[in-house]
Write a protein that holds these residues in place. Structure first.
Motif, PDB file in Angstrom:
ATOM      1  N   SER A 112       1.017  -1.115   0.182  1.00 38.42           N
ATOM      2  CA  SER A 112       0.083   0.036   0.006  1.00 38.42           C
ATOM      3  C   SER A 112       0.786   1.205  -0.032  1.00 38.42           C
ATOM      4  CB  SER A 112      -0.947   0.131   1.325  1.00 38.42           C
ATOM      5  OG  SER A 112      -1.562   1.199   1.347  1.00 38.42           O
ATOM      6  N   ARG A 114      -0.348   3.548   1.998  1.00 43.38           N
ATOM      7  CA  ARG A 114      -0.518   3.889   3.394  1.00 43.38           C
ATOM      8  C   ARG A 114      -1.237   3.094   3.794  1.00 43.38           C
ATOM      9  NH1 ARG A 114      -4.680   7.126   6.306  1.00 43.38           N
ATOM     10  NH2 ARG A 114      -3.491   8.245   8.006  1.00 43.38           N
ATOM     11  N   GLU A 117      -4.662   4.301   9.772  1.00 43.45           N
ATOM     12  CA  GLU A 117      -4.195   5.303  10.694  1.00 43.45           C
ATOM     13  C   GLU A 117      -2.957   5.311  11.386  1.00 43.45           C
ATOM     14  OE1 GLU A 117      -5.811   8.286  10.695  1.00 43.45           O
ATOM     15  OE2 GLU A 117      -7.099   7.504   9.146  1.00 43.45           O
ATOM     16  N   PRO A 118      -2.316   5.898  11.643  1.00 40.82           N
ATOM     17  CA  PRO A 118      -0.910   5.900  12.267  1.00 40.82           C
ATOM     18  C   PRO A 118      -1.218   5.221  13.874  1.00 40.82           C
ATOM     19  CG  PRO A 118      -0.966   7.991  11.123  1.00 40.82           C
ATOM     20  CD  PRO A 118      -2.353   7.310  11.118  1.00 40.82           C
ATOM     21  N   TYR A 175       4.449   5.990   7.671  1.00 40.15           N
ATOM     22  CA  TYR A 175       4.686   5.892   6.179  1.00 40.15           C
ATOM     23  C   TYR A 175       3.307   6.463   5.400  1.00 40.15           C
ATOM     24  CZ  TYR A 175       4.296   3.200   1.636  1.00 40.15           C
ATOM     25  OH  TYR A 175       4.322   2.663   0.402  1.00 40.15           O
ATOM     26  N   ASP A 176       3.624   7.455   4.579  1.00 39.61           N
ATOM     27  CA  ASP A 176       2.410   7.918   3.605  1.00 39.61           C
ATOM     28  C   ASP A 176       3.252   8.302   2.458  1.00 39.61           C
ATOM     29  OD1 ASP A 176       0.398   8.874   2.326  1.00 39.61           O
ATOM     30  OD2 ASP A 176      -0.277  10.074   4.100  1.00 39.61           O
ATOM     31  N   ARG A 178       1.646   8.395  -0.652  1.00 37.50           N
ATOM     32  CA  ARG A 178       0.484   8.964  -1.645  1.00 37.50           C
ATOM     33  C   ARG A 178       1.132   9.966  -2.413  1.00 37.50           C
ATOM     34  NH1 ARG A 178      -4.722   8.982   2.066  1.00 37.50           N
ATOM     35  NH2 ARG A 178      -2.856  10.080   3.319  1.00 37.50           N
ATOM     36  N   THR A 199      -4.546  -5.318   3.153  1.00 38.06           N
ATOM     37  CA  THR A 199      -4.464  -4.362   2.236  1.00 38.06           C
ATOM     38  C   THR A 199      -5.278  -4.822   0.952  1.00 38.06           C
ATOM     39  OG1 THR A 199      -2.485  -5.649   1.516  1.00 38.06           O
ATOM     40  CG2 THR A 199      -2.257  -3.683   2.605  1.00 38.06           C
ATOM     41  N   HIS A 203      -6.510  -0.953  -2.284  1.00 34.45           N
ATOM     42  CA  HIS A 203      -4.821  -0.270  -2.245  1.00 34.45           C
ATOM     43  C   HIS A 203      -3.973  -0.485  -3.363  1.00 34.45           C
ATOM     44  CE1 HIS A 203      -5.078   0.071   2.575  1.00 34.45           C
ATOM     45  NE2 HIS A 203      -6.343  -0.197   2.121  1.00 34.45           N
TER      46      HIS A 203
END
Length: 364
Positions: A112, A114, A117-118, A175-176, A178, A199, A203
């Motif tokens: 993915s 992302r 949510e963190p 991690y993001d 996008r 995922t 995704h």
């Protein structure tokens, strides 16, 4: 401290790095390595605190990417192909976006841009630091496998060092990628498991839409650990994708993508070695030699096929001859020449095949 890694395949082979999923070890790739290592120099590694890797203080995906570069550099792999599952795919995407000169190609499997949510990752990290990975086993087995669970991989999760596992969770929390997907400029394969709850295919479609040179493959009967759930399909997807397979580029240029894709799709465990043989030797060793151009090689091939009466192969190579620049008239001249030296009946059958192909290629 450096990552633990294993090496397989010929020393002179194209370098290929294989990255595992969170909670697993190098054995996630056990089913794929025999086929890949026939051609590639394969380096597969354990994440920090997993398998035989120590648990160094990492906290970001860039930290993990740096450890991979260190391991690859130790083996002289200045550039390399990369395939990773889940967090492994995220490491590969980070390398492709942040270090664009290092990757030759990328495969992201059940991965993915992302991973949710963190805070959910921080919660998991706190749980594992306090209680180890045992509380995760039951739910993880349901996420990982669409078919029967692979106990050895669950054993990897049970044995993971809590500090190393939690550090990887922290990396996933931050991690993001996008916004950075358009920066990935290498040929990319995105593989989704249709039964993957971690995922899901949405995704994968986001990855394929964001990476400009990406191919998307969805596998039925696969959950989050597709290499374990569908080992043969993952292997074939990788072999079809990896541009470094000797001869594959030439094979596609001469025979066309549609033909090669059909041949790859029909490959079975029984025929896989033969497909590998003709790709490496016929297309990688002979058709790439500089002594003859492709037009001349097509003339020779047509004559040999007429001589032995291989009419199905002849049809394929009439199309290849057109792609290599021969005109219909020149193909006719080759068949006339063959009539003298191979026999009129053989040439008569060959003309019928060639006429059918030429009509199909140019109906007007």
């Amino acid at each position: 401290m450096p990552l633990h890694y294993r090496l397989d395949g010929p020393v002179q082979g194209e370098p290929l790095v294989l990255a595992p999923s969170l909670g697993t070890s190098t054995r996630l790739w056990d089913a794929q390595v025999p086929a890949l290592a026939r051609t590639f120099r394969v380096l597969r590694f354990d994440l920090p605190g997993h398998g035989d890797s120590p648990a160094p203080p990492v906290g970001t995906m860039d930290d993990l990417a740096a450890l991979v570069l260190e391991a690859a550099g130790a083996e002289g792999m200045d550039t390399f192909h990369f395939a990773g599952v889940s967090i492994g795919g995220a490491i590969g995407a980070t390398l492709a976006a942040r270090h664009p000169g290092r990757l030759r190609s990328l495969a992201m499997i059940c991965s993915s841009a992302r991973f949710g949510e963190p805070e959910s990752w921080h919660d998991r990290a706190r749980l594992v630091r306090a209680e180890g990975t045992a509380p995760l086993l039951e739910a993880t087995a349901r996420r990982w496998f669409a078919g029967p669970p692979h106990q050895a991989l669950l054993d990897d999760l049970a044995a993971a060092d809590p500090a190393g596992y939690a550090a990887c969770c922290d990396a996933l929390a931050g991690y993001d990628l996008r916004a950075d997907l358009p920066k990935i400029a290498v040929p990319t394969l995105v593989v989704a498991g249709r039964e993957d709850p971690a995922t899901p295919p949405a995704h994968a479609r986001e990855l394929a839409d964001g990476i400009r040179d990406a191919t998307l493959v969805e596998l039925p009967g696969a959950a989050h650990l597709a290499p374990a759930d569908q080992p043969e399909r993952v292997t074939q997807a990788l072999l079809a994708h990896l541009p470094a397979l000797p001869g594959m580029r030439v094979r596609r240029e001469v025979l066309g993508d549609a033909h090669v894709d059909r041949a790859v799709a029909r490959t079975t465990p029984f025929t896989r070695d033969f497909q590998d043989l003709i790709t490496r030797y016929a297309w990688g060793e002979i058709w790439t030699r500089p002594g003859l151009d492709r037009r001349t090689r097509s003339c020779i091939t047509l004559t040999a096929l007429v001589a032995h009466g291989h009419l199905e192969e002849l049809a394929m190579h009439v199309r290849a001859a057109l792609r290599n620049g021969l005109t219909p008239d020149e193909i006719g001249e080759v068949l006339l020449q063959s009539a003298i030296y191979c026999g009129v009946p053989a040439a008569n059958a060959a003309f019928a095949v060639a006429q059918r192909v030429l009509t199909e290629e140019n109906p007007s």
